[in-house]
Scaffold this motif. Structure first.
Motif, PDB file in Angstrom:
ATOM      1  N   HIS A 178      32.958  52.037  46.379  1.00 20.17           N
ATOM      2  CA  HIS A 178      31.487  52.272  46.631  1.00 20.17           C
ATOM      3  C   HIS A 178      30.943  50.853  46.985  1.00 20.17           C
ATOM      4  CE1 HIS A 178      30.610  50.263  42.455  1.00 20.17           C
ATOM      5  NE2 HIS A 178      31.539  51.238  42.172  1.00 20.17           N
ATOM      6  N   PRO A 179      29.863  50.760  47.312  1.00 17.02           N
ATOM      7  CA  PRO A 179      29.172  49.218  47.424  1.00 17.02           C
ATOM      8  C   PRO A 179      29.200  48.388  46.264  1.00 17.02           C
ATOM      9  CG  PRO A 179      27.709  50.927  48.458  1.00 17.02           C
ATOM     10  CD  PRO A 179      28.863  51.628  47.650  1.00 17.02           C
ATOM     11  N   GLN A 180      29.745  47.261  46.232  1.00 21.54           N
ATOM     12  CA  GLN A 180      30.078  46.404  45.352  1.00 21.54           C
ATOM     13  C   GLN A 180      30.346  44.905  45.783  1.00 21.54           C
ATOM     14  OE1 GLN A 180      33.805  47.476  43.022  1.00 21.54           O
ATOM     15  NE2 GLN A 180      34.046  48.915  44.399  1.00 21.54           N
ATOM     16  N   SER A 181      30.380  44.116  44.974  1.00 24.21           N
ATOM     17  CA  SER A 181      30.582  42.689  45.262  1.00 24.21           C
ATOM     18  C   SER A 181      32.410  42.574  45.462  1.00 24.21           C
ATOM     19  CB  SER A 181      30.159  41.685  44.331  1.00 24.21           C
ATOM     20  OG  SER A 181      30.890  41.763  43.417  1.00 24.21           O
ATOM     21  N   VAL A 182      33.051  41.789  45.917  1.00 22.25           N
ATOM     22  CA  VAL A 182      34.296  41.612  45.975  1.00 22.25           C
ATOM     23  C   VAL A 182      34.777  41.014  44.584  1.00 22.25           C
ATOM     24  CG1 VAL A 182      36.099  40.055  46.908  1.00 22.25           C
ATOM     25  CG2 VAL A 182      34.632  40.806  48.332  1.00 22.25           C
ATOM     26  N   ALA A 183      33.869  40.272  44.009  1.00 21.04           N
ATOM     27  CA  ALA A 183      34.206  39.763  42.601  1.00 21.04           C
ATOM     28  C   ALA A 183      34.319  41.053  41.673  1.00 21.04           C
ATOM     29  CB  ALA A 183      33.169  38.681  42.163  1.00 21.04           C
ATOM     30  N   ASP A 184      33.313  42.026  41.812  1.00 20.06           N
ATOM     31  CA  ASP A 184      33.402  43.215  41.071  1.00 20.06           C
ATOM     32  C   ASP A 184      34.731  44.039  41.274  1.00 20.06           C
ATOM     33  OD1 ASP A 184      31.269  42.673  39.620  1.00 20.06           O
ATOM     34  OD2 ASP A 184      29.917  43.844  40.696  1.00 20.06           O
ATOM     35  N   PHE A 185      35.057  44.179  42.550  1.00 22.38           N
ATOM     36  CA  PHE A 185      36.204  45.024  42.724  1.00 22.38           C
ATOM     37  C   PHE A 185      37.627  44.089  42.009  1.00 22.38           C
ATOM     38  CE2 PHE A 185      40.082  45.797  45.346  1.00 22.38           C
ATOM     39  CZ  PHE A 185      39.977  47.388  45.461  1.00 22.38           C
ATOM     40  N   HIS A 186      37.296  43.146  42.398  1.00 20.98           N
ATOM     41  CA  HIS A 186      38.616  42.139  41.878  1.00 20.98           C
ATOM     42  C   HIS A 186      38.717  42.589  40.148  1.00 20.98           C
ATOM     43  CE1 HIS A 186      40.451  38.372  40.324  1.00 20.98           C
ATOM     44  NE2 HIS A 186      41.494  38.585  41.040  1.00 20.98           N
ATOM     45  N   ALA A 187      37.572  42.369  39.514  1.00 19.61           N
ATOM     46  CA  ALA A 187      37.636  42.437  38.221  1.00 19.61           C
ATOM     47  C   ALA A 187      37.911  43.833  37.655  1.00 19.61           C
ATOM     48  CB  ALA A 187      36.180  42.093  37.718  1.00 19.61           C
ATOM     49  N   HIS A 188      37.410  44.877  38.515  1.00 22.17           N
ATOM     50  CA  HIS A 188      37.845  46.212  38.064  1.00 22.17           C
ATOM     51  C   HIS A 188      39.433  46.486  38.526  1.00 22.17           C
ATOM     52  CE1 HIS A 188      33.654  46.735  37.351  1.00 22.17           C
ATOM     53  NE2 HIS A 188      33.180  47.018  38.416  1.00 22.17           N
ATOM     54  N   PHE A 189      39.834  46.228  39.502  1.00 15.27           N
ATOM     55  CA  PHE A 189      41.183  46.069  39.559  1.00 15.27           C
ATOM     56  C   PHE A 189      42.318  45.411  38.546  1.00 15.27           C
ATOM     57  CE2 PHE A 189      44.952  44.568  42.243  1.00 15.27           C
ATOM     58  CZ  PHE A 189      45.657  46.258  42.392  1.00 15.27           C
ATOM     59  N   VAL A 190      41.802  44.207  38.318  1.00 17.57           N
ATOM     60  CA  VAL A 190      42.524  43.499  37.262  1.00 17.57           C
ATOM     61  C   VAL A 190      42.589  44.400  36.083  1.00 17.57           C
ATOM     62  CG1 VAL A 190      42.696  41.418  36.012  1.00 17.57           C
ATOM     63  CG2 VAL A 190      42.492  41.151  38.335  1.00 17.57           C
ATOM     64  N   ALA A 191      41.452  44.608  35.520  1.00 17.67           N
ATOM     65  CA  ALA A 191      41.190  45.501  34.266  1.00 17.67           C
ATOM     66  C   ALA A 191      42.136  46.901  34.445  1.00 17.67           C
ATOM     67  CB  ALA A 191      39.673  45.792  34.028  1.00 17.67           C
ATOM     68  N   ALA A 192      42.361  47.403  35.529  1.00 19.67           N
ATOM     69  CA  ALA A 192      43.067  48.670  35.814  1.00 19.67           C
ATOM     70  C   ALA A 192      44.545  48.457  35.539  1.00 19.67           C
ATOM     71  CB  ALA A 192      42.639  49.359  36.990  1.00 19.67           C
ATOM     72  N   LEU A 193      44.876  47.254  35.974  1.00 16.71           N
ATOM     73  CA  LEU A 193      46.313  47.009  35.949  1.00 16.71           C
ATOM     74  C   LEU A 193      46.566  46.672  34.395  1.00 16.71           C
ATOM     75  CD1 LEU A 193      46.601  44.495  38.881  1.00 16.71           C
ATOM     76  CD2 LEU A 193      47.350  46.672  38.925  1.00 16.71           C
TER      77      LEU A 193
END
Length: 310
Positions: free
Chosen positions: A90-105
């Motif tokens: 969904h619409p979000q910053s690159v920083a937010d996507f990066h943080a969410h992806f790292v948290a999921a990993l």
């Protein structure tokens, strides 16, 4: 019949810019864990029935696969230990996507320490510092995937007509292009490098041998419309003058490549045949002017269910 959607660049661009960064982030995760394969083939994505996939990524305690789903608009991370994590696209910053992806990993025990800046862009702003809100239009992403699906089918067919070394059909996240590459078998002169924010050693390894390479961009990189490209490295004398006439394909001097607008394929009476002809003609131009041993390298295109006759 395969669907060839209309994907005008100005409508696709905002979503494409977000996806480019998201693909780089997931690609960096794959790059950090996967043993190096010639020409960086270990780091790419592949077209699937729902979007794009990394294929299986080896880890120290498990393996992982990451999928972009352009139906449900999710990023899905699966582990061979059975764990699954998913992020909404969904619409979000690159920083937010990066943080969410790292948290999921971290949640599934996957290694989350990977290179944190993009490649092949003039400014390599770290992902965690790209805090402006980005765009994501589900329809734009879905149409992009539909275009990739149609193109992948033709590229896969083109791939079957070559006995020499030929790449998979895969998407490079650095430049965000779907590509397929044929090799003459001969070593090439050292590439000069100079691609923004990409080590010259990576470029030189990628172009260690002579190639005829074709691919697809959805726009950007010097073009404000979606297009196919084809080039040779090293560029043989006379290559750019081989294909002439009134057709839609042309040689772009600035890019140093043949270009065929996507819309010329999409609106053709036979889109698959039009694209396949471009792939064949530009490969022949590279092989003929480059002095490739075509008799040893080429074969009849593959047919479903029929072994090749020897």
């Amino acid at each position: 019949m395969q669907h060839w959607p209309d994907i005008p660049y100005q409508l696709w661009k905002p979503t494409g810019e977000s996806l480019h960064m998201w693909l780089q982030i997931v690609g960096k995760f794959r790059l950090a864990l996967t043993p190096w394969v010639n020409h960086s083939w270990h780091a790419t994505f592949y077209v699937t029935s729902r979007g794009l996939t990394t294929s299986l990524i080896p880890g120290p305690n498990a393996s992982y696969i990451v999928d972009f789903d352009f139906f449900d608009h999710r990023l899905v991370i699966r582990s061979t230990s059975g764990d699954i994590e998913a992020l909404a696209l969904h619409p979000q910053s690159v920083a937010d996507f990066h943080a969410h992806f790292v948290a999921a990993l971290d949640a599934i025990g996957a290694p989350s320490d990977f290179h944190g800046s993009p490649n092949e862009l003039p400014e390599a702003i770290p992902f965690a510092e790209q805090k402006a809100l980005g765009s994501y239009e589900p329809e734009a992403a879905h149409k992009y995937w539909q275009a990739l699906l149609a193109i992948d089918r033709v590229f896969q067919q083109f791939r079957t007509g070559f006995l020499g070394k030929v790449s998979p059909v895969h998407l490079f996240w650095g430049s965000m292009d779907l590509a397929v590459t044929r090799f003459s078998g001969r070593e090439a002169p050292a590439h000069p490098g100079g691609i923004p924010n990409l080590p010259d050693s990576v470029t030189r390894e990628a172009y260690s041998h002579e190639v005829s390479s074709a691919g697809f961009w959805a726009g950007g990189g010097g073009l404000d419309y979606p297009a196919f490209y084809s080039y040779a490295y090293p560029t043989p004398e006379g290559f750019k003058d081989t294909i002439t006439g009134d057709g839609p394909a042309f040689f772009d001097e600035a890019l140093g490549e043949y270009v065929l607008p996507y819309d010329a394929v999409r609106t053709a009476a036979d889109p698959e045949g039009t694209l396949l002809d471009f792939l064949e003609q530009t490969y022949i131009a590279a092989a003929e002017t480059g002095g490739w041993d075509r008799a040893a390298l080429e074969c009849e295109p593959g047919l479903a269910g029929q072994p090749r006759e020897i």
